[in-house]
Design a protein around this motif. Structure first.
Motif, PDB file in Angstrom:
ATOM      1  N   MET A   1       1.113  -1.159   0.213  1.00 33.11           N
ATOM      2  CA  MET A   1       0.085   0.308   0.153  1.00 33.11           C
ATOM      3  C   MET A   1       1.161   1.061   0.367  1.00 33.11           C
ATOM      4  O   MET A   1       2.065   1.393   0.331  1.00 33.11           O
ATOM      5  CB  MET A   1      -0.972  -0.064   0.904  1.00 33.11           C
ATOM      6  CG  MET A   1      -1.904   1.132   0.945  1.00 33.11           C
ATOM      7  SD  MET A   1      -2.883   1.212   2.737  1.00 33.11           S
ATOM      8  CE  MET A   1      -3.903  -0.424   2.074  1.00 33.11           C
ATOM      9  N   GLU A   2       0.665   1.854  -1.021  1.00 34.10           N
ATOM     10  CA  GLU A   2       1.435   3.936  -0.800  1.00 34.10           C
ATOM     11  C   GLU A   2       1.415   4.485   0.756  1.00 34.10           C
ATOM     12  O   GLU A   2       0.005   4.573   1.065  1.00 34.10           O
ATOM     13  CB  GLU A   2       0.604   4.209  -2.261  1.00 34.10           C
ATOM     14  CG  GLU A   2       1.765   5.841  -1.702  1.00 34.10           C
ATOM     15  CD  GLU A   2       1.039   6.286  -3.311  1.00 34.10           C
ATOM     16  OE1 GLU A   2       2.057   7.627  -3.694  1.00 34.10           O
ATOM     17  OE2 GLU A   2       0.267   6.312  -4.473  1.00 34.10           O
ATOM     18  N   LYS A   3       2.659   4.795   0.252  1.00 30.90           N
ATOM     19  CA  LYS A   3       2.057   5.736   2.104  1.00 30.90           C
ATOM     20  C   LYS A   3       2.034   7.148   1.982  1.00 30.90           C
ATOM     21  O   LYS A   3       1.718   7.000   0.670  1.00 30.90           O
ATOM     22  CB  LYS A   3       3.939   6.007   1.942  1.00 30.90           C
ATOM     23  CG  LYS A   3       4.536   4.706   3.018  1.00 30.90           C
ATOM     24  CD  LYS A   3       6.093   4.540   4.193  1.00 30.90           C
ATOM     25  CE  LYS A   3       6.740   5.274   2.624  1.00 30.90           C
ATOM     26  NZ  LYS A   3       8.050   5.124   3.319  1.00 30.90           N
ATOM     27  N   PRO A   4       0.663   7.789   2.588  1.00 30.64           N
ATOM     28  CA  PRO A   4       0.494   8.410   2.603  1.00 30.64           C
ATOM     29  C   PRO A   4       1.312   9.723   2.251  1.00 30.64           C
ATOM     30  O   PRO A   4       2.126   9.837   2.708  1.00 30.64           O
ATOM     31  CB  PRO A   4      -0.882   9.238   3.589  1.00 30.64           C
ATOM     32  CG  PRO A   4      -0.795   7.965   4.145  1.00 30.64           C
ATOM     33  CD  PRO A   4       0.467   6.540   4.267  1.00 30.64           C
ATOM     34  N   HIS A   5       0.598  10.504   1.417  1.00 23.46           N
ATOM     35  CA  HIS A   5       1.830  11.550   0.915  1.00 23.46           C
ATOM     36  C   HIS A   5       1.606  13.149   2.011  1.00 23.46           C
ATOM     37  O   HIS A   5       0.015  13.563   1.858  1.00 23.46           O
ATOM     38  CB  HIS A   5       1.299  12.325  -0.420  1.00 23.46           C
ATOM     39  CG  HIS A   5       2.529  11.917  -1.132  1.00 23.46           C
ATOM     40  ND1 HIS A   5       3.495  12.278  -2.187  1.00 23.46           N
ATOM     41  CD2 HIS A   5       1.676   9.948  -1.855  1.00 23.46           C
ATOM     42  CE1 HIS A   5       3.665  10.837  -2.943  1.00 23.46           C
ATOM     43  NE2 HIS A   5       2.765   9.637  -2.671  1.00 23.46           N
ATOM     44  N   THR A  25       5.316   9.501   2.836  1.00 24.89           N
ATOM     45  CA  THR A  25       5.788  10.256   1.914  1.00 24.89           C
ATOM     46  C   THR A  25       6.020  11.449   1.707  1.00 24.89           C
ATOM     47  O   THR A  25       4.993  11.650   2.304  1.00 24.89           O
ATOM     48  CB  THR A  25       5.227   9.441   0.604  1.00 24.89           C
ATOM     49  OG1 THR A  25       5.361   7.762  -0.267  1.00 24.89           O
ATOM     50  CG2 THR A  25       6.170  10.354  -0.897  1.00 24.89           C
ATOM     51  N   GLN A  45      -0.826  15.408  -4.673  1.00 30.38           N
ATOM     52  CA  GLN A  45      -0.817  13.910  -3.446  1.00 30.38           C
ATOM     53  C   GLN A  45      -0.228  14.515  -2.619  1.00 30.38           C
ATOM     54  O   GLN A  45      -1.093  13.351  -1.452  1.00 30.38           O
ATOM     55  CB  GLN A  45       0.774  13.945  -4.250  1.00 30.38           C
ATOM     56  CG  GLN A  45       1.043  13.455  -5.762  1.00 30.38           C
ATOM     57  CD  GLN A  45       2.120  13.308  -6.211  1.00 30.38           C
ATOM     58  OE1 GLN A  45       2.852  12.287  -6.189  1.00 30.38           O
ATOM     59  NE2 GLN A  45       3.455  14.360  -5.856  1.00 30.38           N
TER      60      GLN A  45
END
Length: 315
Positions: A1-5, A25, A45
């Motif tokens: 899962m992409e880390k929150p920006h 991020t 983002q």
């Protein structure tokens, strides 16, 4: 899962930087040479802003982040965050109260003691040979048993009051209403009247449009030529021009200040005065407290993205 920006507005100590970058991020706004172009690039983002109390988040920054969900403030003050913009857009705001209360109160009392007893000039008296050449240091004023006023008896103001009680001081306070926990302290609703009965006036108010320049010429005149003003809150609570005039003309006895308009580039007139103690906005500046503040910033962000209740919400 992409880390929150997240958008990081200003630097943090290294012990906070590493875990922040591990969990998210991170886009470092303060490193960008062209900040407007940087915001245009990364803004879409960004889901969170991590900022500091004095840096805040202006409407222009918030508008540049259309998917922003939360602003997490490192510090108790959040007056530099555009709360109206956050309300309009449903953006949550958090700060870091409680963890810094005692350190801020400690420094406020230390500033009172230091200025009243002339400790900075007394050290110079020893260092420059004046003690040997001129004899005893000039007499200063006592602290114990005198009258203290506290403008704003919230968490920090009450912590100051508890410390002043150990000096057997006569304590009064001002605010929107009397506090049920302020036993043995006199409530005076009018700041001018509070200043008039005070030898030491502590400013511990949260900053807002309503409190801007609440300490103006009338309060300073009431505090008088033997009174001392101690500010460990926000610079905007004091009319700085009126304060400088009062110190220069000695219609105010002295001041001890941890915050300034335009800091760190404070008005150079302060540097010419011998009746003011200047501190570099470091009331919460202990290793222990700064670590706790950084953790609370991250805890608020983590709670938000996990769908949990925020530990210390403002909005």
């Amino acid at each position: 899962m992409e880390k929150p920006h997240i958008l990081q507005v200003g630097p943090y100590p290294e012990w906070d930087e590493a875990p922040l970058q591990s969990a998210f991020t991170v886009h470092r706004y303060f490193d960008a040479a062209d900040k407007s172009a940087f915001l245009s690039s990364v803004g879409p983002q960004v889901r969170a802003i991590a900022t500091r109390g004095e840096l805040g988040a202006a409407r222009s920054m918030i508008d540049a982040c259309p998917n922003l969900e939360i602003v997490s403030v490192y510090g108790v003050g959040y007056d530099a965050v555009d709360l109206a913009a956050c309300r309009e857009k449903g953006i949550r705001v958090t700060n870091t109260p409680d963890v810094l209360t005692n350190d801020v109160a400690d420094l406020g009392v230390a500033m009172m003691l230091c200025q009243s007893r002339g400790m900075i000039s007394a050290e110079r008296w020893v260092q420059d040979g004046s003690w040997a050449a001129k004899g005893l240091f000039p007499l200063k004023r006592r602290v114990w048993g005198r009258r203290a006023g506290i403008l704003g008896l919230g968490r920090i103001g009450f912590a100051v009051a508890k410390r002043l009680q150990a000096f057997d001081m006569d304590i009064a306070y001002s605010g929107p209403a009397a506090k049920p926990y302020a036993e043995g302290m006199e409530f005076i609703s009018d700041p001018v009247a509070l200043a008039a009965r005070s030898d030491f006036l502590f400013v511990t108010l949260a900053a807002s449009a309503a409190t801007r320049h609440i300490v103006g010429r009338d309060v300073l005149a009431a505090l008088g030529d033997e009174g001392m003003l101690i500010n460990i809150a926000r610079a905007s609570n004091i009319d700085e021009e009126a304060l400088l005039e009062a110190l220069e003309t000695r219609t105010l006895g002295s001041a001890a200040l941890d915050v300034f308009e335009g800091e760190p580039k404070l008005n150079p007139r302060f540097l010419k005065l011998d009746n003011v103690l200047l501190q570099p906005h470091h009331a919460s500046g202990t290793i222990e407290t700064r670590k706790a503040m950084g953790k609370l910033v991250r805890d608020n962000l983590a709670a938000h993205f996990a769908g949990r209740d925020l530990p210390t919400p403002v909005l």
